[in-house]
Design a protein around this motif. Structure first.
Motif, short mmCIF file in Angstrom:
data_model
loop_
_atom_site.label_atom_id
_atom_site.label_comp_id
_atom_site.label_asym_id
_atom_site.label_seq_id
_atom_site.Cartn_x
_atom_site.Cartn_y
_atom_site.Cartn_z
N VAL A 443 0.87 -1.18 0.00
CA VAL A 443 0.00 0.00 0.00
C VAL A 443 0.91 1.23 0.00
O VAL A 443 1.69 1.43 0.92
CB VAL A 443 -0.91 0.03 1.26
CG1 VAL A 443 -1.87 1.22 1.17
CG2 VAL A 443 -1.70 -1.25 1.39
N PRO A 444 0.84 2.05 -1.05
CA PRO A 444 1.72 3.22 -1.09
C PRO A 444 1.37 4.25 -0.02
O PRO A 444 0.24 4.26 0.48
CB PRO A 444 1.47 3.81 -2.48
CG PRO A 444 0.49 2.94 -3.16
CD PRO A 444 -0.02 1.93 -2.21
N ALA A 445 2.33 5.08 0.29
CA ALA A 445 2.08 6.17 1.23
C ALA A 445 1.00 7.07 0.66
O ALA A 445 0.77 7.07 -0.55
CB ALA A 445 3.37 6.97 1.43
N GLU A 446 0.35 7.82 1.52
CA GLU A 446 -0.69 8.79 1.15
C GLU A 446 -1.95 8.14 0.61
O GLU A 446 -2.80 8.80 0.04
CB GLU A 446 -0.21 9.83 0.10
CG GLU A 446 1.21 10.32 0.23
CD GLU A 446 1.49 11.02 1.53
OE1 GLU A 446 0.58 11.14 2.35
OE2 GLU A 446 2.65 11.41 1.74
N THR A 447 -2.08 6.81 0.78
CA THR A 447 -3.31 6.18 0.33
C THR A 447 -4.43 6.51 1.31
O THR A 447 -4.26 6.40 2.52
CB THR A 447 -3.11 4.66 0.23
OG1 THR A 447 -2.12 4.41 -0.76
CG2 THR A 447 -4.39 3.94 -0.15
N ALA A 448 -5.57 6.90 0.74
CA ALA A 448 -6.71 7.20 1.59
C ALA A 448 -7.24 5.90 2.16
O ALA A 448 -7.25 4.87 1.46
CB ALA A 448 -7.79 7.90 0.76
N VAL A 449 -7.68 5.91 3.40
CA VAL A 449 -8.19 4.69 4.01
C VAL A 449 -9.72 4.74 4.08
O VAL A 449 -10.28 5.83 4.09
CB VAL A 449 -7.59 4.49 5.43
CG1 VAL A 449 -6.10 4.30 5.31
CG2 VAL A 449 -7.93 5.66 6.34
N PRO A 450 -10.42 3.62 4.13
CA PRO A 450 -9.91 2.25 4.10
C PRO A 450 -9.36 1.86 2.74
O PRO A 450 -9.80 2.37 1.72
CB PRO A 450 -11.15 1.42 4.45
CG PRO A 450 -12.31 2.25 4.02
CD PRO A 450 -11.90 3.67 4.19
N ALA A 451 -8.39 0.94 2.76
CA ALA A 451 -7.79 0.49 1.50
C ALA A 451 -7.32 -0.94 1.67
O ALA A 451 -6.94 -1.37 2.76
CB ALA A 451 -6.60 1.38 1.16
N LYS A 452 -7.36 -1.69 0.58
CA LYS A 452 -6.90 -3.07 0.63
C LYS A 452 -6.12 -3.35 -0.64
O LYS A 452 -6.59 -3.07 -1.73
CB LYS A 452 -8.10 -3.99 0.73
CG LYS A 452 -7.74 -5.45 0.90
CD LYS A 452 -9.02 -6.26 1.08
CE LYS A 452 -8.69 -7.74 1.10
NZ LYS A 452 -9.91 -8.53 1.22
N ARG A 453 -4.92 -3.86 -0.49
CA ARG A 453 -4.08 -4.14 -1.66
C ARG A 453 -3.44 -5.52 -1.54
O ARG A 453 -3.09 -5.94 -0.44
CB ARG A 453 -2.95 -3.12 -1.79
CG ARG A 453 -3.38 -1.71 -1.99
CD ARG A 453 -4.02 -1.53 -3.35
NE ARG A 453 -4.50 -0.16 -3.48
CZ ARG A 453 -3.78 0.82 -4.00
NH1 ARG A 453 -2.57 0.58 -4.43
NH2 ARG A 453 -4.28 2.03 -4.10
N THR A 454 -3.23 -6.14 -2.69
CA THR A 454 -2.58 -7.46 -2.71
C THR A 454 -1.43 -7.43 -3.71
O THR A 454 -1.57 -6.87 -4.79
CB THR A 454 -3.61 -8.52 -3.14
OG1 THR A 454 -4.67 -8.50 -2.20
CG2 THR A 454 -2.99 -9.91 -3.16
N VAL A 455 -0.31 -8.04 -3.34
CA VAL A 455 0.77 -8.23 -4.33
C VAL A 455 1.29 -9.66 -4.22
O VAL A 455 1.10 -10.33 -3.20
CB VAL A 455 1.98 -7.26 -4.12
CG1 VAL A 455 1.58 -5.83 -4.29
CG2 VAL A 455 2.64 -7.48 -2.78
N HIS A 456 1.92 -10.10 -5.29
CA HIS A 456 2.56 -11.42 -5.28
C HIS A 456 4.06 -11.22 -5.25
O HIS A 456 4.60 -10.44 -6.03
CB HIS A 456 2.17 -12.23 -6.53
CG HIS A 456 0.75 -12.68 -6.49
ND1 HIS A 456 0.14 -13.32 -7.53
CD2 HIS A 456 -0.19 -12.60 -5.52
CE1 HIS A 456 -1.11 -13.60 -7.21
NE2 HIS A 456 -1.33 -13.17 -6.00
N VAL A 457 4.72 -11.90 -4.33
CA VAL A 457 6.17 -11.77 -4.21
C VAL A 457 6.78 -13.14 -4.45
O VAL A 457 6.29 -14.15 -3.93
CB VAL A 457 6.55 -11.29 -2.79
CG1 VAL A 457 8.04 -10.97 -2.71
CG2 VAL A 457 5.73 -10.09 -2.38
N ALA A 458 7.84 -13.17 -5.25
CA ALA A 458 8.50 -14.46 -5.52
C ALA A 458 9.14 -14.98 -4.24
O ALA A 458 9.79 -14.23 -3.50
CB ALA A 458 9.54 -14.29 -6.60
N ALA A 459 8.96 -16.27 -3.97
CA ALA A 459 9.61 -16.89 -2.81
C ALA A 459 11.03 -17.23 -3.22
O ALA A 459 11.35 -17.26 -4.41
CB ALA A 459 8.84 -18.14 -2.41
N PRO A 460 11.93 -17.50 -2.24
CA PRO A 460 13.28 -17.90 -2.62
C PRO A 460 13.22 -19.08 -3.61
O PRO A 460 12.31 -19.91 -3.51
CB PRO A 460 13.91 -18.32 -1.29
CG PRO A 460 13.12 -17.57 -0.26
CD PRO A 460 11.75 -17.39 -0.81
#
Ligand code: ATP
Length: 572
Positions: A443-460
């Protein structure tokens, strides 16, 4: 807006309006596209001026022309007086038209608005002037659309206070106009861009420079999935369109006097001054398009005609102080928002003065190349700066026209004013190719709330147990200095410097390479850690951050495509 005029949604015909000190505009939407409409004189930028001649009321461009022959019965530059006591207004711009007067603390104008020769002049309050003017705007819109306009969204500067807003609402209601909403000028401008079919809704930091005739207003806005949050604003009443007119007026008046040494200074007589102003503004506009412009006035002073030309370079040199003032204003508001120019994704130039090519090119120098400068002279996709506000207002009007007045008030208020937002980004720590820890924002800074975000991150690479570390992140600016120069020159240079400061400064400048500034993430406080067992080889981890309205945070993580997961809640 209790007690205000309201119209049932099914009976509404809606428009968007800008109501400026210098100009106003009307827009409406067809098939979700906003269009600015011309009034009966063919003007899309309609001067915010009323003039009375023999009891007839003129408005817009026609009224503006009467500033030369009928200044005392012409009311101009009055919008900012709404909702203000006489003692708090700045009447600087009214010296060449009807003067504001103190009537029991309220701002009023004394004008002859009746046909009868012997009729007493009327004293008209600024609210009444605004009502009369708005009635004309609505009349023009109704004529154009072929049906009676009932309702509008109107733009206001970000520093309009509640009293000023209430006065504007009352003036509009008295003109038989329902105000669906007042929205801030920079948000309207941002909306006009973001509503274009080709626009991609993305998270971005936008600077809106609203450059008008009497004021320059700059705002920094965070746009997060279509929600706008105003982060900081700045206002200036000195570096504006009128100041640029004045520069050209002085320039040509001096040239006139040089050619006609025995003539009277046209600036010392009201009519000469009005003529100078009228033509200077036209010349200034021409210089926004062409490299040269002419200036010509009949009988400028002592019955002498005057004609001359000026090129853009000369104009830009004369106007440097104003342009630099605007640059400083923009830089100051970014600082006020706690940001750096590198944080800014987009700069929207709005308002009449934003047509000036030099202002846009100065911005191109202030901001990095990656920042989009949206002005006609720097970007072929730019929208006409004079139309942005009205378009945004019309788009907003069409979005909310189906709601009852009370619902509009409650549901849309927050979206266009400052709402709660998080100050640091929230994300997770990942490893880059070199094995270093890096911050991945969720969730980037300055995001108005409420907010919900999802990202996928590669595992090792090899999978296994993965530790997900939730952290706050913030950016800082990394400055890389250029390689130092070889030492041998040094003594010679110091001697030079002792001889002449100026020279050495100059040669230093020439030789020195610019330092490199870049935005880098810094990993901040750890918020939580979660372990996910047995992630498969090449697997991915899904990370969700939900920030609630009370700023409490729910963190969830799981392996993409697998069952289960870890969930945790943090209080604000
Ligand atoms: P304010 O409320 O600050 O007085 P406004 O919002 O009512 O301004 P705008 O139409 O945005 O009015 O701005 C008016 C100013 O823009 C005037 O000074 C006008 O001369 C200037 N202007 C309009 N068109 C151009 C142009 N093409 N090039 C340069 N300046 C322009």
């Amino acid at each position: 807006m209790s007690g205000a005029k309201s119209v049932a949604p099914e009976n509404r015909t809606v428009i968007g309006l800008t109501f400026g000190n210098s100009n106003s505009s009307i827009a409406y939407t067809v098939d979700d596209k906003a269009e600015v409409i011309a009034n009966e004189d063919g003007d899309r930028q309609i001067p915010t001026i009323l003039s009375y001649v023999d009891g007839d009321e003129y408005y817009g461009q026609q009224a503006k022309a009467f500033l030369i022959r009928n200044p005392n019965n012409t009311v101009a530059y009055f919008r900012d007086f709404l909702g203000k006591d006489f003692e708090h207004i700045d009447p600087t711009h009214n010296h060449a038209s009807a003067h504001p007067k103190d009537v029991d603390g309220a701002v009023s104008f004394t004008i002859k608005d009746k046909a009868e020769e012997d009729a007493e002049p009327s004293t008209v309050s600024v609210s009444e002037v605004a009502t009369r003017y708005l009635r004309r705007l609505v009349g023009s819109a109704s004529d154009y659309l072929g049906k009676k306009v009932t309702s509008a969204v109107i733009t206001v500067p970000t520093n309009f206070n509640d009293k000023q807003k209430a006065a504007l609402l009352a003036a509009a209601n008295a003109a038989d106009l329902e105000v669906l909403q007042l929205i801030s000028e920079p948000v309207a401008a941002a909306l006009a861009y973001d509503a274009r079919p080709e626009a991609q809704v993305e998270d971005k930091i936008v600077v809106v420079a609203e450059l008008g005739g009497t004021r320059s207003d700059v705002a920094v806005i965070a746009s997060r999935q279509g929600m706008y949050t105003v982060l900081a604003t700045a206002h200036d009443y000195e570096f504006n369109g009128v100041a640029l007119d004045k520069i050209l007026m002085d320039h040509f008046a001096k040239e006139f006097l040089k050619r006609n040494p025995s003539a009277k200074d046209p600036r010392e007589n009201a009519r000469g001054l009005a003529k100078l102003k009228f033509e200077a503004e036209a010349t200034k506009r021409a210089l926004s398009i062409g490299a040269n412009a002419s200036f010509s006035v009949e009988s400028l002073s002592d019955g002498i005609d005057f004609a001359s030309t000026i090129n853009r370079l000369r104009y830009e040199t004369l106007s440097r102080t104003v342009f630099e003032g605007i640059n400083r204003l923009v830089e100051s508001v970014i600082k006020k928002a706690g940001l750096d120019v590198l944080d800014v994704d987009e700069v929207i130039l709005s308002g009449g003065t934003a047509h000036t090519p030099r202002i846009a090119s100065n911005f191109s120098n202030i901001f990095p190349q990656t920042t989009r400068i949206l002005a006609p002279s720097t970007n072929p996709y730019a929208i006409n700066p004079s139309e942005l506000g009205a378009r945004g207002a019309a788009l907003q009007a069409s979005l909310i026209q189906d709601y009852e007045a009370d619902d509009i008030d409650q549901s849309t208020h927050a979206a266009v004013t400052t709402v709660a937002h998080i100050s640091n980004a929230i994300g997770v720590v990942s490893l880059n190719a070199a094995g270093e820890e890096i911050f991945v924002p969720v969730v980037p800074a300055e995001t108005a709330v409420p907010a919900k975000r999802t990202v996928h991150v590669a595992a090792p690479k090899d999978g296994g147990d993965v530790l997900v570390k939730f952290v706050e992140g913030n950016t800082h600016i990394k400055v890389t200095k250029p390689e130092p120069k070889p030492k041998e020159d040094k003594t010679a240079k110091v001697e030079d410097a002792a001889d002449s400061d100026e020279e050495s400064d100059f040669s230093d400048d020439e030789e020195e390479e610019e330092e490199k500034r870049e935005k880098v993430w810094k990993i901040g406080n750890t918020l939580a850690e979660a372990a996910i067992r047995n992630v498969k080889k090449g697997g991915k981890v899904e990370v969700t951050v939900q920030v609630n309205a009370d700023l409490s945070v729910i963190l969830t993580t799981r392996e993409v495509g697998a069952q289960g997961g870890v969930r945790g809640q943090l209080n604000a």
